[in-house]
Design a protein around this motif. Structure first.
Motif, mmCIF file in Angstrom:
data_model
loop_
_atom_site.group_PDB
_atom_site.id
_atom_site.type_symbol
_atom_site.label_atom_id
_atom_site.label_comp_id
_atom_site.label_asym_id
_atom_site.label_seq_id
_atom_site.Cartn_x
_atom_site.Cartn_y
_atom_site.Cartn_z
ATOM 1 N N ARG A 585 10.795 -41.271 81.689
ATOM 2 C CA ARG A 585 10.852 -39.984 82.375
ATOM 3 C C ARG A 585 10.069 -40.089 83.682
ATOM 4 O O ARG A 585 8.837 -40.208 83.652
ATOM 5 N N ASP A 630 14.139 -38.798 87.860
ATOM 6 C CA ASP A 630 14.852 -37.806 87.059
ATOM 7 C C ASP A 630 14.684 -36.402 87.620
ATOM 8 O O ASP A 630 15.657 -35.667 87.796
ATOM 9 N N LYS A 704 18.318 -33.057 82.397
ATOM 10 C CA LYS A 704 18.702 -34.352 82.954
ATOM 11 C C LYS A 704 19.182 -35.294 81.843
ATOM 12 O O LYS A 704 20.176 -36.015 81.994
#
Length: 855
Positions: A585, A630, A704
């Motif tokens: 992430r 992201d 996402k």
């Protein structure tokens, strides 16, 4: 001279007429006798023919000088020659322009001979005059026709050359200058195929009239070819000449009404200036032609002035053309191999063979340059065949060393495809090298299939049946059409490198690439991207399900030995490029206030994010280009670029990011616009609530990841669909081939049945269920008492024959006698199925010569 002749000539003596006098009077040649020079050459005698030629009477001519026949053209050079000869008392022949009494011009040939008296003085001159007007007019007409275009009445190349030669020695034009303007009608080649001859002639006349309307007194328009014209304009300044040429283009651009339609023309113009560019007419025409070639290469309706660099380019081209013709013989060409790698497995899936030319003096010549030259000069066939043979031999050598077998793609020019011997030549190369056809792929450009030529289609179909792969090269750069992919058996589409170069910064290129991949995959065709040099390009192509790539990112083009070593080493694409990277992430924080960035990092570190930071929009874009991100959280008020502006750019370049803006100022309008346009997912305010901010960011990552999962599933479904589409395409091809075979077999069967029906020997066919499947006309005539035999049961209708049929597996007997309806016959049987899938027996009946029929 005799006394009788003397009496004849001297008309003042009153002597009787002699025979010679009679002859002179009836002669068709005009005869004139003049006094000597001392007596001013007065006319003493003329015959009837002379009077008929001039229209005068004897009274009109009595005592006059002969020069009055020239009226006001007494400055003719021939007259000076004549007078000089008469003063020198020597014979002379001249051609003079004389005028009849009514003023009509005539051409005469006059032969003057002096007559000497006893003292040796030229006391008389005898002239013999003939009318040569017809000959002169015919010569003038011939001269005019040789220098004039018959259809338009304009000057032709000869007339233009004569005009230029005269103009260039005129001192006036050396000071003021001239412009040589060569014009080519852009559409004439196409119109010649669609219009009849009368319409084409009409167009030529209209063009001639319009060009003549644009010139001034003393200038010239010449038609030098069917589609080109040359003008000589009395203007020596480039600016003025360009304006004149624009007027010419406007005049030609007006619609030309024909019987069925109105035609609109454009023209390309090449110009050379006298004396600026050259003082020789031949060079000026050549330079104008070179400028015209340049104009036509840059597009329609252009005008280009000659420059010295054009001559240098022509010289360089001539040198290169000569060198290229010797390149194969001198072993200056070589073949390099650039690997192609599969984006799913990461393994080398093939290669492209690239021809290179190293000249001892010219150095490394770019392939685009010499390949284009080879196509223009006709050398491409020799070079193309050499490359095909070289690749086959290289692959055969590499396979001996144990190199894994992958297909190699070779570029084939449109010129080669139109060669009916191409397929045979490739077959010979494959046989010589013992290479499997499937290891060869021919890359065809769109230009090769654009015309849909019958010979091209036949050649491609034959190569496909041989098992050779076909790829459509440089797709998207020309008149790309889905119809090409449907009409021709392509297995691969190659995206041109011009779209790859800037795909991460140009949304139009990215959209085109996506469309090409989608279109090809729908038809079951694989896609290769050429010129991949960066990881960002590779990521984009992988994420959009491109099948293979080639370019410097994986490997440059290498020699045959280098490719062999690369393949044996098992080199493959790095893991992070061919498979989605391990999920991490990544959050990008963008704010010009350092303290604010630090606070956000402290708050969000506990959520185990990989956090990147930037202090401006420009810095943030640079980070996005270098790292996968992201979620973006950006401040709104930043110097140079606001958060909304930054996120709008990020949305265009990196659309898969989730973007949030954080601001202490509402600025409602710009934020609302950004949200509506999809540039911003959420708008958050300062000061923030820690828990809520963390929740919003976690929600953004969740959004996402859902999108990533959807793309992954879509990619998997897409891959399955691609396989199904490819299988369906292959099945359709196999069905097509099978249908063709069935049609051919059916046609052959009809031919055989027709032939069997009419042979004089009685023939029957009985299947394995004893049904009579065939009977020819001779058998029907031989057995009329047995009734309708075809389709009947042979056991009941022909038991005499059935009892002699040999079961399968046994050797059929030699022909043996049998009696049918009182006829003694020889029965021959042949068991079917030994050379085909048929089953049953073929029966023949012939008269037995050893036995007589029953009484």
């Amino acid at each position: 001279m005799t006394s009788s002749t003397k009496q004849l000539i001297d008309t003042t003596t009153g002597a009787p007429r002699a025979l010679s006098d009679f002859v002179m009077d009836i002669s068709t040649c005009g005869i004139i006798i003049m006094a000597g020079v001392s007596d001013n050459c007065r006319i003493l005698y003329v015959n009837a023919a002379f009077l008929a030629m001039t229209g005068y009477t004897e009274a009109d001519l009595a005592g006059r000088h002969s020069w009055f026949l020239q009226i006001d053209e007494r400055d003719q050079p021939e007259r000076t020659v004549l007078l000089a000869a008469m003063h020198a008392a020597r014979p002379v022949t001249v051609e003079l322009r004389n005028y009849r009494m009514n003023g009509v011009l005539r051409w005469n040939e006059l032969c003057i001979t002096p007559y000497f008296d006893d003292t040796g003085s030229a006391c008389r001159f005898v002239g013999m005059m003939t009318d040569i007007t017809s000959r002169k007019l015919a010569a003038q007409l011939l001269s005019t026709q040789s220098s004039q275009d018959v259809l338009t009445g304009l000057a032709n190349g000869i007339g233009l050359q004569q005009y230029l030669d005269a103009a260039l020695i005129n001192p006036l034009y050396r000071d003021t200058g001239l412009a040589i303007v060569t014009i080519a009608i852009d559409q004439l080649a196409v119109l010649s195929d669609s219009l009849d001859e009368e319409a084409i002639d009409t167009l030529a006349r209209v063009v001639a009239e319009r060009l003549q309307s644009c010139i001034t007194t003393g200038e010239i328009v010449a038609r030098t070819r069917s589609d080109s014209y040359t003008l000589v304009l009395h203007t020596g300044k480039r600016l003025d000449t360009a304006a004149r040429c624009q007027a010419l283009q406007r005049a030609l651009g007006q619609p030309i009404p024909l019987a069925t339609q109105a035609i609109y023309l454009t023209c390309s113009i090449g110009l050379a200036m006298f004396p600026e560019d050259q003082c020789d007419s031949a060079y000026l025409l050549k330079y104008a032609g070179m400028a015209l070639t340049q104009a036509r290469q840059t597009g329609r309706n252009n005008q280009v002035f000659y420059s010295a660099s054009m001559s240098q380019q022509l010289h360089d081209r001539t040198v290169m053309e000569s060198a290229l013709s010797n390149a194969v013989r001198n072993r200056e060409l070589s073949v390099l191999y650039q690997p192609q790698v599969n984006l799913t497995s990461g393994e080398v899936s093939g290669a492209e063979a690239l021809v290179r030319w190293h000249h001892p003096a010219l150095g490394d010549v770019p392939s685009k340059q010499f390949v284009a030259l080879a196509e223009e000069t006709g050398l491409i066939n020799d070079i193309g065949l050499w490359v095909l043979e070289r690749v086959c031999l290289d692959l055969a050598t590499c396979h001996v060393t144990g190199m894994p077998k992958v297909p190699v793609a070779i570029n084939v020019s449109p010129v080669q495809l139109r060669d009916p011997q191409l397929a045979d030549q490739i077959t010979a190369f494959l046989a010589t090298s013992s290479l499997e056809p499937a290891l060869l792929t021919l890359e065809i450009t769109e230009a090769a299939v654009l015309e849909d030529d019958e010979l091209t289609r036949t050649t491609l179909a034959r190569l496909h049946r041989m098992g050779i792969g076909l790829a459509l090269d440089d797709f998207g750069t020309g008149f790309s059409s889905l119809s090409y992919l449907r009409r021709f058996p392509f297995k691969t589409v190659k995206i041109d490198r011009s779209f790859i170069h800037d795909l991460t910064g140009n949304p139009d290129d990215a959209a085109i690439i996506k469309a090409i991949i989608s279109m090809a995959h729908t038809l079951g065709i694989a896609v290769v991207a050429d010129g991949v040099e960066t990881e960002a390009q590779c990521h984009f192509l992988r994420d959009n399900m491109c099948d293979d790539i080639q370019g410097h990112l994986f490997s440059p083009a290498v020699s045959a030995d280098g490719f062999n070593a690369l393949m044996i080493s098992g080199l493959s694409m790095p893991e992070h490029l061919r498979a989605p990277p391990k999920k991490l992430r990544t959050l990008l924080l963008v704010d010009d206030e350092v303290n604010m960035v630090s606070s956000l990092k402290r708050l969000l570190r506990r959520d185990d994010y990989h956090i990147l930071t930037a202090n401006s929009g420009a810095e943030g874009l640079a980070i996005l280009a270098a790292h996968p991100v992201d979620v973006i959280l950006s401040d709104q008020r930043m110097p140079g670029m606001t958060g909304v502006e930054f996120l709008s750019i990020a949305k265009t370049r990196f659309p898969r990011t989730v973007r949030l803006v954080l601001s202490g100022y509402t600025e409602l309008q710009s934020v609302t616009d950004a949200v509506n346009e999809g540039a911003i997912y959420k708008f958050l305010t300062k000061p923030w609530d820690d828990a809520k901010l963390r929740g919003h960011i976690q929600e953004a990552f969740h959004r996402k990841e859902l999108a990533d999962d959807n793309r992954r599933l879509t990619r998997e479904v897409y891959a399955v669909n691609l396989g199904l589409a490819a299988a369906n395409r292959q099945q359709q091809e196999l069905l097509g081939l099978r249908q063709e075979q069935i049609t051919r077999d059916a046609s052959s069967l009809h031919i055989v049945r027709e032939a069997m029906r009419h042979i004089p020997i009685a023939v029957l066919a009985i299947d394995d269920s004893d049904m009579i499947a065939f009977i020819n006309d001779a058998a029907a005539r031989m057995l009329p008492q047995r009734g309708m035999l075809l389709g009947g049961d042979a056991r009941y209708l022909l038991p005499e024959i059935v009892r002699h049929l040999t079961p399968p597996g046994q050797q059929p007997p030699r022909p043996h006698p049998v009696e049918l309806d009182g006829q003694f016959l020889l029965l021959g049987t042949h068991l079917m199925g030994q050379g085909s899938s048929s089953s049953g027996w073929l029966v023949t009946l012939t008269p037995d010569p050893q036995r007589m029929p029953a009484s």
